[in-house]
Design a protein around this motif. Structure first.
Motif, PDB file in Angstrom:
ATOM      1  N   TYR A  18       0.841  -1.196   0.000  1.00 37.75           N
ATOM      2  CA  TYR A  18       0.000   0.000   0.000  1.00 37.75           C
ATOM      3  C   TYR A  18       0.873   1.243   0.000  1.00 37.75           C
ATOM      4  CZ  TYR A  18      -3.587   3.281   1.504  1.00 37.75           C
ATOM      5  OH  TYR A  18      -4.451   4.342   1.600  1.00 37.75           O
ATOM      6  N   ASN A  47      -7.849  11.851   4.031  1.00 41.09           N
ATOM      7  CA  ASN A  47      -8.192  10.790   4.986  1.00 41.09           C
ATOM      8  C   ASN A  47      -9.698  10.589   5.139  1.00 41.09           C
ATOM      9  OD1 ASN A  47      -7.670   8.831   6.909  1.00 41.09           O
ATOM     10  ND2 ASN A  47      -7.511  10.289   8.600  1.00 41.09           N
ATOM     11  N   HIS A  52     -12.199   6.285  -1.257  1.00 40.61           N
ATOM     12  CA  HIS A  52     -10.814   6.732  -1.163  1.00 40.61           C
ATOM     13  C   HIS A  52     -10.058   6.176  -2.364  1.00 40.61           C
ATOM     14  CE1 HIS A  52      -6.690   6.674   0.907  1.00 40.61           C
ATOM     15  NE2 HIS A  52      -7.015   7.937   0.768  1.00 40.61           N
ATOM     16  N   GLU A  54      -6.544   5.282  -3.936  1.00 41.17           N
ATOM     17  CA  GLU A  54      -5.255   5.009  -3.315  1.00 41.17           C
ATOM     18  C   GLU A  54      -4.365   4.178  -4.220  1.00 41.17           C
ATOM     19  OE1 GLU A  54      -7.202   3.457   0.037  1.00 41.17           O
ATOM     20  OE2 GLU A  54      -7.505   1.475  -0.831  1.00 41.17           O
ATOM     21  N   TRP A  56      -1.774   1.154  -4.944  1.00 40.98           N
ATOM     22  CA  TRP A  56      -1.317  -0.176  -4.529  1.00 40.98           C
ATOM     23  C   TRP A  56      -0.268  -0.635  -5.539  1.00 40.98           C
ATOM     24  CZ3 TRP A  56      -3.390  -3.258  -0.386  1.00 40.98           C
ATOM     25  CH2 TRP A  56      -4.452  -2.665   0.304  1.00 40.98           C
ATOM     26  N   ARG A  70     -11.686   2.571  -3.133  1.00 35.67           N
ATOM     27  CA  ARG A  70     -12.130   1.614  -2.120  1.00 35.67           C
ATOM     28  C   ARG A  70     -12.903   2.376  -1.058  1.00 35.67           C
ATOM     29  NH1 ARG A  70      -9.532  -0.396   2.569  1.00 35.67           N
ATOM     30  NH2 ARG A  70      -8.199   1.402   2.269  1.00 35.67           N
ATOM     31  N   THR A  72     -13.409   3.075   2.634  1.00 33.56           N
ATOM     32  CA  THR A  72     -12.620   2.816   3.837  1.00 33.56           C
ATOM     33  C   THR A  72     -13.495   2.386   5.015  1.00 33.56           C
ATOM     34  OG1 THR A  72     -12.703   5.164   4.460  1.00 33.56           O
ATOM     35  CG2 THR A  72     -10.790   4.432   3.206  1.00 33.56           C
ATOM     36  N   ARG A  73     -14.823   2.475   4.874  1.00 34.14           N
ATOM     37  CA  ARG A  73     -15.690   2.014   5.972  1.00 34.14           C
ATOM     38  C   ARG A  73     -16.008   0.533   5.853  1.00 34.14           C
ATOM     39  NH1 ARG A  73     -20.138   6.387   4.674  1.00 34.14           N
ATOM     40  NH2 ARG A  73     -19.643   5.360   2.713  1.00 34.14           N
ATOM     41  N   THR A  74     -15.961   0.006   4.610  1.00 37.20           N
ATOM     42  CA  THR A  74     -16.355  -1.392   4.415  1.00 37.20           C
ATOM     43  C   THR A  74     -15.266  -2.241   3.762  1.00 37.20           C
ATOM     44  OG1 THR A  74     -17.219  -0.877   2.232  1.00 37.20           O
ATOM     45  CG2 THR A  74     -18.767  -0.690   4.072  1.00 37.20           C
ATOM     46  N   HIS A  75     -14.196  -1.604   3.255  1.00 41.31           N
ATOM     47  CA  HIS A  75     -13.134  -2.251   2.493  1.00 41.31           C
ATOM     48  C   HIS A  75     -13.614  -2.740   1.124  1.00 41.31           C
ATOM     49  CE1 HIS A  75     -11.024  -3.232   6.579  1.00 41.31           C
ATOM     50  NE2 HIS A  75     -10.944  -1.950   6.258  1.00 41.31           N
TER      51      HIS A  75
ATOM     52  N   ILE B 252      -2.165  12.973   8.899  1.00 40.63           N
ATOM     53  CA  ILE B 252      -2.634  11.727   9.529  1.00 40.63           C
ATOM     54  C   ILE B 252      -3.424  10.904   8.530  1.00 40.63           C
ATOM     55  CG2 ILE B 252      -4.383  10.873  11.182  1.00 40.63           C
ATOM     56  CD1 ILE B 252      -3.532  13.135  13.055  1.00 40.63           C
ATOM     57  N   GLU B 253      -3.234   9.572   8.570  1.00 42.64           N
ATOM     58  CA  GLU B 253      -4.124   8.630   7.886  1.00 42.64           C
ATOM     59  C   GLU B 253      -4.744   7.726   8.947  1.00 42.64           C
ATOM     60  OE1 GLU B 253      -1.823   6.305   5.146  1.00 42.64           O
ATOM     61  OE2 GLU B 253      -1.554   7.938   3.719  1.00 42.64           O
ATOM     62  N   SER B 254      -5.994   7.328   8.764  1.00 37.62           N
ATOM     63  CA  SER B 254      -6.627   6.391   9.698  1.00 37.62           C
ATOM     64  C   SER B 254      -6.391   4.961   9.220  1.00 37.62           C
ATOM     65  CB  SER B 254      -8.124   6.664   9.790  1.00 37.62           C
ATOM     66  OG  SER B 254      -8.336   7.907  10.416  1.00 37.62           O
ATOM     67  N   VAL B 256      -6.327   0.526  10.469  1.00 40.74           N
ATOM     68  CA  VAL B 256      -6.902  -0.443  11.401  1.00 40.74           C
ATOM     69  C   VAL B 256      -5.787  -1.309  12.003  1.00 40.74           C
ATOM     70  CG1 VAL B 256      -7.431  -2.062   9.507  1.00 40.74           C
ATOM     71  CG2 VAL B 256      -8.601  -2.282  11.701  1.00 40.74           C
ATOM     72  N   GLY B 298      -2.301  -1.777   7.324  1.00 42.15           N
ATOM     73  CA  GLY B 298      -1.448  -1.049   6.398  1.00 42.15           C
ATOM     74  C   GLY B 298      -2.144  -0.267   5.306  1.00 42.15           C
ATOM     75  N   TYR B 299      -3.481  -0.231   5.326  1.00 45.13           N
ATOM     76  CA  TYR B 299      -4.210   0.581   4.330  1.00 45.13           C
ATOM     77  C   TYR B 299      -5.227   1.422   5.086  1.00 45.13           C
ATOM     78  CZ  TYR B 299      -6.861  -3.621   5.233  1.00 45.13           C
ATOM     79  OH  TYR B 299      -7.468  -4.646   5.890  1.00 45.13           O
ATOM     80  N   ASN B 300      -5.607   2.568   4.506  1.00 47.09           N
ATOM     81  CA  ASN B 300      -6.578   3.445   5.169  1.00 47.09           C
ATOM     82  C   ASN B 300      -7.858   2.671   5.486  1.00 47.09           C
ATOM     83  OD1 ASN B 300      -4.673   5.283   4.113  1.00 47.09           O
ATOM     84  ND2 ASN B 300      -6.223   6.899   4.215  1.00 47.09           N
ATOM     85  N   SER B 301      -8.355   2.831   6.708  1.00 41.73           N
ATOM     86  CA  SER B 301      -9.561   2.113   7.082  1.00 41.73           C
ATOM     87  C   SER B 301     -10.278   2.797   8.238  1.00 41.73           C
ATOM     88  CB  SER B 301      -9.214   0.681   7.502  1.00 41.73           C
ATOM     89  OG  SER B 301     -10.370   0.028   7.984  1.00 41.73           O
ATOM     90  N   TYR B 302     -11.586   2.837   8.133  1.00 41.24           N
ATOM     91  CA  TYR B 302     -12.446   3.257   9.249  1.00 41.24           C
ATOM     92  C   TYR B 302     -13.367   2.093   9.631  1.00 41.24           C
ATOM     93  CZ  TYR B 302     -11.287   8.251   8.719  1.00 41.24           C
ATOM     94  OH  TYR B 302     -10.652   9.466   8.682  1.00 41.24           O
ATOM     95  N   ALA B 303     -12.962   0.863   9.341  1.00 43.14           N
ATOM     96  CA  ALA B 303     -13.898  -0.251   9.431  1.00 43.14           C
ATOM     97  C   ALA B 303     -13.907  -0.947  10.798  1.00 43.14           C
ATOM     98  CB  ALA B 303     -13.597  -1.278   8.349  1.00 43.14           C
ATOM     99  N   ASN B 414       1.859   4.148   7.148  1.00 46.14           N
ATOM    100  CA  ASN B 414       1.634   2.724   7.445  1.00 46.14           C
ATOM    101  C   ASN B 414       2.920   1.993   7.830  1.00 46.14           C
ATOM    102  OD1 ASN B 414       2.708   2.789   4.886  1.00 46.14           O
ATOM    103  ND2 ASN B 414       1.372   1.215   4.041  1.00 46.14           N
TER     104      ASN B 414
END
Lengths: 94, 416
Positions: A18, A47, A52, A54, A56, A70, A72-75, B252-254, B256, B298-303, B414
């Protein structure tokens, strides 16, 4: 996560590295950009919680760079493009 | 009500009918001196120290969910002060000192257990690096000791000392490190702040900031507008989302981070142990479960949930240092949201918007920082000057070219 690679089909995300927000493609010209522009480019991020875009890098594969959209709340992966196509469309590469 | 052995005895004799709520269910007033956004560990600690150390009690803490529903209840409960850099180590040592006196201070059993933390050494250069780190720790008043193989073997005979790839050569040991009952930290701070007059308002989501002539004058919430002289954001994990409402982009990045607990076992792990050649750390809870974790996904996530490759990676790390762990069954795993900053270090600072303050960017090390984060944020809010141990946690440090990058990774969140 499974990333549907535009050339290779579905690939395990573990094959990729990533590389962050896809806006990193839009690097300012280091010779002419102001300090603020370079700072904002290198350090600040949107962010978002939601869609989002991104980068890869397919390190354990064909070493292509992808722009993945993607949630970011559900992937959930919504869209995958080759980064070179995105960069070309933005006039950043030949 | 003060908690004491005498009170337990007295309540026991009177049918336990005299216990009162630990904190009030406050309804928001129209305005306060200070509104703290985020009722997690750091926000509640900030409210507590504002009231106790600085006498500011016209304060509200607004929390979107229930109290302690975020990272304060999702971490692996480790406390330590074993950093290297000047901008970090004195701050974390202040935090460890506050942990040591915390339970007496807020009259609540947080089960602070200083059972020690071991960082394993697997090579000669790593020993050199840890000796240097130990010296940096001692300069800040912290404790550190280098253990050779024989001493470590007495302490942890179960480690894979002869591992072909990463033989264990010793460890750096901080005896004062350990673990704390994380939920009790939130409850203790909430109770202490509430008793001094702070309003703790749960189920109250901030939906915007009240701006007046370029200054922040309060927050819009799902329970109405709350005006305040100062608004203190303290929502690590969701900082990007909240500060976006003020139009701010952050360094900042969010991400998990996952954590894991095994089935309950007899006491086997003496303290906290971390792998020096990969990312794996483990301790044993009082119920017997092995509590462990490793890298962020290692990837942005709010999950608030992660994926399987990291589960495999973490378990491989565990197997590399203590093969016996392979016989335990994994009971639970979960994920929490991390503010991953551009240098791996946090922020406690004013923003460029008058009246708006920011605390965040704790990466995956926020729990141990809870007391000092609250203390230093309260200091900043009360005096408008940073506390001396948090003076380098500034939002403009990248612009000024003075990041606090413990791992030397650069602006790649990350990898921190």
């Amino acid at each position: 996560m499974i990333i549907p690679h535009p050339l290779l089909g579905p690939r395990d995300a573990a094959e990729f590295v990533y590389k962050g927000d896809a806006t990193l493609i839009d690097r300012p010209d280091g010779l002419t950009a102001s300090d603020d522009e370079m700072h904002d480019y290198a350090y600040l991020r949107d962010n978002p919680a939601g869609r989002h875009r991104e980068l890869w890098y397919h390190e354990q594969g064909d070493r292509s760079w992808l722009v993945v959209t993607r949630d970011t709340r559900t992937h959930e992966i919504l869209k995958v493009e080759l980064a070179r196509d995105v960069a070309r469309a933005a006039g950043r590469a030949r | 009500m003060r908690y004491s052995a005498w009170n337990i005895f007295k309540q026991g004799l009177t049918g336990n009918k005299g216990w009162t709520r630990a904190w009030r269910d406050a309804t928001p007033k129209a305005d306060y001196d200070i509104v703290i956004v985020g009722g997690g560990g750091h926000g509640l600690a900030t409210a507590y120290y504002l009231a106790k150390e600085f006498g500011l009690t016209n304060v509200a803490v607004v929390e979107k969910g229930w109290l302690g529903s975020g990272n304060i209840g999702r971490n692996t409960t480790i406390i330590r002060s074993n950093y290297l850099l000047e901008g970090n180590q004195p701050f974390y040592e202040l935090s460890l000192k506050l942990w040591e006196g915390l339970e007496q201070d807020f009259n609540y059993n947080a089960m602070v257990s200083q059972r020690g933390i071991l960082n394993l050494i697997h090579s000669d250069p790593q020993r050199d690096a840890f000796v240097r780190r130990g010296n940096a720790m001692q300069l800040s008043g912290a404790d550190a000791e280098i253990l050779d193989r024989d001493r470590l073997k007495k302490m942890c005979p179960f480690l894979d000392f002869e591992n072909a790839r990463f033989p264990v050569q010793g460890a750096i040991w901080q005896p004062r490190g350990g673990t704390v009952r994380h939920d009790a930290v939130a409850w203790g701070y909430a109770r202490g702040a509430d008793a001094r007059g702070v309003d703790i308002i749960q189920n109250c989501e901030v939906t915007g900031f009240v701006m007046d002539g370029g200054a922040c004058k309060g927050v819009e919430t799902t329970r109405g507008t709350i005006r305040a002289e100062k608004v203190a954001v303290c929502v690590a994990g969701s900082s990007g989302r909240v500060m976006d409402m003020a139009g701010m982009r952050l360094p900042i990045e969010s991400h998990v981070l996952q954590a894991f607990v095994s089935e309950g076992l007899k006491p086997v792990i003496p303290g906290v142990i971390t792998f020096g050649a990969g990312h794996f750390y483990v301790s044993q809870s009082d119920k017997g479960g092995l509590v462990f974790g490793g890298d962020i996904d290692g990837y942005n996530s709010y999950a608030q949930r992660g994926n399987l490759p990291v589960v495999e990676d973490v378990c491989e790390g565990g197997m590399a240092i203590m093969p016996m762990i392979g016989r335990a069954r994994l009971l639970r795993m979960w994920g929490g949201l991390m503010d991953m900053s551009m240098d791996g270090s946090p922020f406690i600072d004013k923003t460029h918007i008058s009246g708006l303050y920011f605390n965040g960017g704790w990466c995956y090390g926020g729990f141990k920082a809870t007391p000092a984060s609250g203390f230093c944020y309260a200091h900043l809010l009360a005096t408008d000057r940073p506390h001396e141990t948090a003076a380098q946690y500034r939002l403009d440090r990248f612009r000024r070219g003075v990041p606090i990058d413990e791992k030397g990774q650069g602006a790649q969140p990350n990898l921190h």
